[in-house]
Enzyme design. Structure first.
Site, PDB file in Angstrom:
ATOM      1  N   ARG A 170       0.745  -1.239  -0.115  1.00 27.13           N
ATOM      2  CA  ARG A 170      -0.016   0.100   0.209  1.00 27.13           C
ATOM      3  C   ARG A 170       0.974   1.096  -0.102  1.00 27.13           C
ATOM      4  NH1 ARG A 170       2.433   1.690   3.684  1.00 27.13           N
ATOM      5  NH2 ARG A 170       0.983   3.546   3.969  1.00 27.13           N
ATOM      6  N   GLY A 171       0.206   2.369  -0.040  1.00 30.23           N
ATOM      7  CA  GLY A 171       0.954   3.804  -0.181  1.00 30.23           C
ATOM      8  C   GLY A 171       1.083   4.038  -1.719  1.00 30.23           C
ATOM      9  N   ALA A 172       0.624   5.384  -2.049  1.00 26.90           N
ATOM     10  CA  ALA A 172       0.473   5.512  -3.392  1.00 26.90           C
ATOM     11  C   ALA A 172       1.596   5.237  -4.529  1.00 26.90           C
ATOM     12  CB  ALA A 172       0.351   6.891  -3.608  1.00 26.90           C
ATOM     13  N   LYS A 207      -4.528   9.888   3.377  1.00 31.65           N
ATOM     14  CA  LYS A 207      -5.114   8.702   4.461  1.00 31.65           C
ATOM     15  C   LYS A 207      -6.118   9.833   5.253  1.00 31.65           C
ATOM     16  CE  LYS A 207      -4.717   5.290   4.673  1.00 31.65           C
ATOM     17  NZ  LYS A 207      -6.001   4.551   4.177  1.00 31.65           N
ATOM     18  N   GLN A 221      -1.652   1.920   9.955  1.00 32.54           N
ATOM     19  CA  GLN A 221      -0.506   2.034   9.480  1.00 32.54           C
ATOM     20  C   GLN A 221       0.383   2.793  10.013  1.00 32.54           C
ATOM     21  OE1 GLN A 221      -3.807   2.323   7.920  1.00 32.54           O
ATOM     22  NE2 GLN A 221      -3.571   2.083   5.895  1.00 32.54           N
ATOM     23  N   ASP A 247      -2.090  11.040  -1.707  1.00 34.19           N
ATOM     24  CA  ASP A 247      -2.225   9.975  -2.542  1.00 34.19           C
ATOM     25  C   ASP A 247      -2.769  10.704  -4.044  1.00 34.19           C
ATOM     26  OD1 ASP A 247      -3.016   8.513  -0.040  1.00 34.19           O
ATOM     27  OD2 ASP A 247      -2.771   6.997  -1.445  1.00 34.19           O
ATOM     28  N   ARG A 268      -7.837   0.040  -6.594  1.00 34.20           N
ATOM     29  CA  ARG A 268      -7.808   1.107  -5.359  1.00 34.20           C
ATOM     30  C   ARG A 268      -8.100   2.416  -6.339  1.00 34.20           C
ATOM     31  NH1 ARG A 268      -4.301   1.176  -0.389  1.00 34.20           N
ATOM     32  NH2 ARG A 268      -6.245   2.232   0.433  1.00 34.20           N
TER      33      ARG A 268
END
Ligand code: MRU
Length: 342
Positions: free
Chosen positions: A49-51, A251, A199, A240, A92
Site C-alpha cells: 500500500r502507499g501511493a 489517508k 498503518q 495519494d 484502489r
C-alpha cells in the site's frame, strides 16, 4: 543513495516479491506474486500500500500478466494488455500513481507496436524497473529538499505511513526524517496510530525504529492535545493525489491534522513525488475516495468490537483543502502552498 535494510518490493525471477504489510510488525513475511490476479489482490488487501508503491507494484503486475503466454496476433496481445490493465486499475481508486504507472506501461506498447511480443514484454519489464528506480530517486530528492526545513531537535507529527514501506525508496514524509537524521539532526517523531487499519502504529513506528529514529505513538484523537501541550514544529504527511488547485487526498484523518495545525499555528507540509500530482483533476471534490469494508471498523484483528449490524461509513482518504497547506515538498523542490498567504 540511502538504502533501507528491508525491501518493500522486488522483482525476482519473473515474480513480484512484496513484503506483506498486513503481517507487520509481528512478522516479516514475503508474498510472491506469480499472476496479475495475485498482484491485484495484494494491492486491494493492503499487503502492499502507499501511493507510489501501489504504482510500482501495478507496473510489475502488468509484466506478470503479460509474460509466459503464446500470443498469436497483435489483437490478442492488445486484448490481454487491456484486460491486465483493467484488473490492476480496478483495485484502489484514489492514488493517482496507480493510473500514472499503468498509462506509462500502456504507452510503452503503443509506441513499440512493430516489435515482437517477446521484445514488447522485455520493454514492459524495463519500464517497470525504471518506474521503481525513478521513485527511489524522487524519494531521495524529496528527503533532501524537505530536510532543509528541519532543525536540530525538531519534533514532527506524521500520519499513516508515507515511508519506505509506501514507496520504492526511503519514503516521502519519512524520507525527510531519515535525511535530516543522516545530516546529524536529532528529530523526534510523533506517529498517529491511523485507524482503521493502523498503518501508523504497525508500519510507521516499525520502520522508524529500524532506522533508530526517536518515535512516539499516539492515538489519533490525541493530536489536538499534543499540539496544545508539547512542542510540535511541523506536520509532514504524504499524498495519494494532489489536484490541480493544490487540494490533497491522503489517508483519512489528514484533514483533521491540517485543521489542528492551522489552529495551533504549525506548518503543515505535504511531501509527494510529482507522480502523485494530477493536473487533470481540477479540485479535491472531484477525487474519487475509496470506501473500505465496514469490518475494518467493527472488528479489531478478527475480534468484533461493535454490535452486530452496526452501520459504518469508512472512507479510506479525505481531502485537505489547499488553503491549509504550508508547502508541497516534491523532488523538484519546495513549492509554497496557500496557507498563511490568505
Ligand atoms: O491506504 P494506504 O495505506 O495505501 O494509504 C497510504 C497513504 O495515505 C499515504 O500517506 C500516501 O499513499 C502517501 S505514501 C508515500
Amino acid at each position: 543513495m540511502k538504502e533501507m535494510n528491508f525491501k518493500t518490493l522486488e522483482w525476482t525471477d519473473g515474480e513480484l516479491r512484496i513484503l506483506d504489510q498486513t503481517k507487520l510488525p509481528l512478522r516479516v513475511e514475503y508474498l510472491d506474486c506469480k499472476s496479475v490476479e495475485q498482484v491485484a489482490e495484494a494491492i486491494k488487501d493492503l499487503n502492499i500500500r502507499g501511493a507510489p508503491a501501489i504504482g510500482i507494484a501495478a507496473a510489475f503486475g502488468v509484466v506478470v500478466g503479460m509474460q509466459n503466454r503464446n500470443y498469436k496476433s497483435w489483437e490478442e496481445y492488445q486484448i490481454r494488455l487491456n484486460e491486465v490493465v483493467s484488473i490492476l486499475g480496478n483495485t484502489r481508486p484514489t492514488a493517482v500513481n496507480l493510473f500514472w504507472a499503468l498509462d506509462r506501461m500502456k504507452n510503452v506498447v503503443e509506441v513499440n507496436k512493430e516489435k515482437s511480443f517477446k521484445d514488447l514484454n522485455e520493454l514492459l519489464l524495463k519500464e517497470s524497473i525504471s518506474i521503481h528506480e525513478e521513485d527511489k530517486l524522487m524519494c531521495q530528492r524529496i528527503g533532501e529538499h524537505g530536510a532543509s526545513l528541519l532543525k536540530e531537535g525538531d519534533t514532527v507529527l506524521t500520519h499513516c505511513n508515507a515511508g519506505a514501506l509506501a514507496t520504492g525508496g526511503i519514503g516521502t514524509a519519512l524520507g525527510i526524517i531519515y535525511t535530516a537524521q543522516n545530516q546529524g539532526k536529532r528529530i523526534k517523531v510523533f506517529a498517529d496510530e491511523t485507524r482503521p487499519v493502523l498503518q501508523g502504529a504497525r508500519l510507521t513506528v516499525w520502520e522508524l525504529q529500524q532506522e533508530g529514529v526517536d518515535v512516539t505513538l499516539i492515538c489519533d484523537n490525541t493530536a489536538a492535545f499534543l499540539m496544545r501541550t508539547k512542542k510540535i514544529d511541523c506536520v509532514i504527511v504524504g499524498a495519494d493525489r494532489v489536484a490541480k488547485n493544490g487540494d490533497v487526498a491522503n489517508k483519512i484523518g489528514t484533514y483533521n491534522l491540517a485543521v489542528l495545525a492551522k489552529a495551533h499555528d504549525t506548518p503543515f507540509y505535504v511531501a509527494a513525488p510529482t507522480s502523485s500530482f494530477d493536473p487533470a483533476i481540477e479540485s479535491g471534490e472531484k477525487i474519487k475516495i475509496e470506501e473500505r469494508s465496514k469490518d475494518e471498523v467493527t472488528n479489531w484483528f478478527g475480534k468484533r468490537i461493535a454490535p452486530s449490524g452496526t452501520k459504518v461509513w469508512s472512507p479510506a482518504f479525505d481531502v485537505t483543502p489547499a488553503e491549509l497547506i504550508t508547502a508541497y515538498i516534491t523532488e523538484e523542490g519546495i513549492k509554497e502552498g496557500l496557507k498563511f498567504k490568505v
